[in-house]
Scaffold this motif. Structure first.
Motif, PDB file in Angstrom:
ATOM      1  N   VAL A 104       0.843  -1.206   0.000  1.00  0.00           N
ATOM      2  CA  VAL A 104       0.000   0.000   0.000  1.00  0.00           C
ATOM      3  C   VAL A 104       0.872   1.248   0.000  1.00  0.00           C
ATOM      4  O   VAL A 104       0.626   2.201  -0.736  1.00  0.00           O
ATOM      5  CB  VAL A 104      -0.947   0.015   1.215  1.00  0.00           C
ATOM      6  CG1 VAL A 104      -1.684   1.348   1.305  1.00  0.00           C
ATOM      7  CG2 VAL A 104      -1.960  -1.122   1.121  1.00  0.00           C
ATOM      8  N   ALA A 122      -1.805  -0.907  -4.085  1.00  0.00           N
ATOM      9  CA  ALA A 122      -2.921  -1.370  -3.258  1.00  0.00           C
ATOM     10  C   ALA A 122      -3.562  -2.621  -3.840  1.00  0.00           C
ATOM     11  O   ALA A 122      -4.031  -3.496  -3.098  1.00  0.00           O
ATOM     12  CB  ALA A 122      -3.958  -0.262  -3.109  1.00  0.00           C
ATOM     13  N   ALA A 144      -1.736  -5.517  -2.597  1.00  0.00           N
ATOM     14  CA  ALA A 144      -2.035  -5.737  -1.184  1.00  0.00           C
ATOM     15  C   ALA A 144      -3.386  -6.422  -1.020  1.00  0.00           C
ATOM     16  O   ALA A 144      -3.544  -7.334  -0.196  1.00  0.00           O
ATOM     17  CB  ALA A 144      -2.029  -4.404  -0.437  1.00  0.00           C
ATOM     18  N   ALA A 155      -6.961  -0.592   2.157  1.00  0.00           N
ATOM     19  CA  ALA A 155      -6.399  -0.732   0.811  1.00  0.00           C
ATOM     20  C   ALA A 155      -7.448  -0.387  -0.252  1.00  0.00           C
ATOM     21  O   ALA A 155      -7.144   0.265  -1.256  1.00  0.00           O
ATOM     22  CB  ALA A 155      -5.873  -2.150   0.607  1.00  0.00           C
ATOM     23  N   THR A 193      -7.845   3.305  -0.775  1.00  0.00           N
ATOM     24  CA  THR A 193      -6.805   3.947  -1.577  1.00  0.00           C
ATOM     25  C   THR A 193      -6.976   3.691  -3.067  1.00  0.00           C
ATOM     26  O   THR A 193      -6.345   4.378  -3.883  1.00  0.00           O
ATOM     27  CB  THR A 193      -5.401   3.469  -1.152  1.00  0.00           C
ATOM     28  OG1 THR A 193      -5.240   2.084  -1.467  1.00  0.00           O
ATOM     29  CG2 THR A 193      -5.172   3.698   0.331  1.00  0.00           C
TER      30      THR A 193
END
Length: 545
Positions: free
Chosen positions: A14, A19, A22, A45, A48
């Motif tokens: 991240v 992201a 992730a 995550a 974002t």
């Protein structure tokens, strides 16, 4: 992979703006759907990446899964829930109340797992800032200050530094925000986090009225991110947009907001949507485009009673009323926007509302009150280092043929170039007529400048200038004097540079005033000058050589 390694790996991705990687990593973990910590990180995550529906879903599941869990887990989940709340402030949200519960848990005290304490603090501060709950953000920032300071890794430290700088700016502490943004930039290194650092710096530089730095940083961010995608990149665009808006470049700011928001603003959080639309409305206001202003406000007008965008929407509606020629209605909206911003601790936004209120007052022909309020705004802005607000106030006054009085105590920095010339000539002992002759001004104009000079230094007489002016003079290149002085004369020149009067120097050196005058006259002769101001400039310029 251990739970600790999983969380660390996901956070690193991240922080490196991966992201999606992730999310894939976390979703592949057995039991992810019921692990509150994994769900909290998944929610973060997804935020974002601007997957707000998924972000809210995971946050709600994390809250349910963390009921009765340990303090670290529950606070981590509450931090993620706060961010998710910022993506949708509709009434009846299952996420409402997360900050109140977090507040209570923080007040209760207790230890957190050391490896996660910084993340708990960061998520709580970031979530509160996203929701523009500035008082709550400050409480969390102070409560977790030591943990946040120990944030591991360069990448994540940049994100943490960024939210703290934005918090300071929201609070109107622009000079402190500038220092925080600089520290953030120095730690950022290269790559995506460096762009985020530059965007934050651009925002702060704009509010410091640093035109060159603001435009350079804006250009670099735009070149590095031609088409913003995801929450972090759109946030970078909006931060740069507000940096340009602080310089009164409303069209440039609107271009960034348009690129970041798409056609319907659906990919933005509630606060970012309000910010983007406000930048676009400001551009339409500059063009006096009522139809476009109405269209833009329509996207968010229903949110006016929500805590996050309320003041912003009121400011937009204020501009619309000004375009419609209804200044009384505009004034009421500006006052309400300012009151609500102040109640939330949003000092920077309060200043914007105050500027709009003075525009309404001017439109109502109440110039006296407008000038009074602009002067008060400028004085407050100087204290907080908000140079752009001071210049905004000056622009509003210039439009009606008035000038902003120097802020008492601002000294040399509070003077215009011409006023500085008058200050130096006056301190050198020149009369009004002599200054008028040198600068080719009327005596009346010189007297007006002198009045402003005295106000800037907080004094009532020209005779006080020689003892006040030297310590504030810029250390421009001044030759090193070659004529030697006696030890006592050198001591005297240092005290002159510190702004002491002859009587104060006499007391400090244990000599008579007449002896001080004799030594000072000898220094004038040795150095080829004719005033204590000139002596002070030489001492100050050469003190560290």
């Amino acid at each position: 992979m251990s739970a600790a390694d999983l969380l660390e790996d996901a956070l690193d991705r991240v922080a490196d703006f991966d992201a999606a990687g992730a999310i894939a990593l976390l979703e592949a973990e057995p039991g992810a759907a019921s692990d509150p910590r994994v769900l909290a990180l998944l929610s973060y995550a997804r935020f974002t990446t601007a997957d707000f529906a998924g972000c809210r879903r995971d946050a709600v599941d994390a809250l349910a899964a963390s009921t009765g869990s340990d303090r670290t887990t529950r606070l981590l989940v509450l931090g993620a829930a706060g961010l998710a709340l910022g993506s949708d402030r509709s009434s009846g949200s299952e996420l409402e109340g997360c900050f109140a519960e977090a507040d209570a848990l923080v007040d209760d005290g207790g230890d957190l797992e050391p490896t996660l304490a910084w993340l708990v603090g960061y998520l709580l501060v970031e979530g509160a800032v996203v929701n523009v709950l500035i008082h709550a953000a400050r409480r969390f920032a102070d409560a977790f200050a030591d943990d946040i300071a120990a944030t591991p890794g360069r990448l994540y430290r940049t994100l943490v530094d960024g939210v703290l700088a934005r918090l300071l700016l929201n609070e109107g502490r622009v000079a402190e925000a500038e220092a925080a943004a600089l520290a953030m930039f120095e730690r950022a290194g290269s790559g995506p986090t460096a762009l985020y650092a530059e965007a934050v710096q651009c925002l702060v530089a704009g509010n410091r009225a640093e035109q060159g730095a603001t435009r350079t940083l804006a250009r670099r961010v735009r070149q590095a991110i031609p088409e913003p995608t995801g929450a972090f990149q759109t946030t970078c665009y909006l931060l740069v947009g507000y940096g340009l808006a602080a310089l009164a470049d409303d069209h440039g700011a609107a271009a960034l907001a348009r690129s970041a928001s798409g056609n319907d603003f659906s990919g933005l959080s509630v606060q970012d949507r309000a910010l983007a639309i406000e930048l676009l409305v400001s551009s339409a206001f500059l063009d006096r485009d009522i139809v476009e202003s109405e269209r833009l406000i329509g996207f968010i007008a229903a949110d006016v009673d929500r805590r996050v965008p309320g003041p912003a929407i009121l400011r937009m509606q204020c501009k619309l009323e000004l375009l419609r020629g209804r200044p009384a209605e505009a004034l009421a909206l500006a006052r309400t926007a300012t009151t609500r911003a102040l109640a939330d601790g949003r000092m920077l936004e309060a200043g914007i509302g105050e500027i709009l209120a003075t525009r309404a007052l001017i439109a109502m022909s109440d110039r006296t009150q407008a000038v009074r309020e602009l002067a008060a705004l400028a004085e407050q802005a100087v204290r907080g280092g908000h140079t752009a607000a001071t210049r905004s106030a000056a622009r509003e006054l210039k439009a009606i043929g008035r000038r902003l009085a120097p802020v008492a105590g601002s000294g040399w920095d509070g003077l215009s170039p011409r006023e500085r010339e008058v200050a130096l000539l006056s301190a050198e002992g020149n009369s009004t007529a002599e200054i008028a002759s040198v600068l080719q001004l009327s005596s009346r104009t010189v007297d007006a400048h002198v009045t402003r000079v005295l106000a800037a230094f907080g004094i009532v007489s020209r005779r006080q200038l020689p003892s006040r002016l030297p310590a504030t003079l810029p250390l421009t290149a001044v030759p090193v004097p070659t004529a030697p002085l006696t030890p006592r004369q050198r001591d005297l020149t240092e005290l002159v540079a510190d702004g002491l009067s002859n009587d104060e120097i006499a007391t400090a050196l244990g000599i008579s005033r007449k002896t001080v005058e004799k030594h000072l006259s000898a220094v004038f002769h040795a150095w080829g000058v004719r005033s204590r101001v000139a002596v002070a400039r030489i001492v100050l310029a050469n003190r560290d050589r």
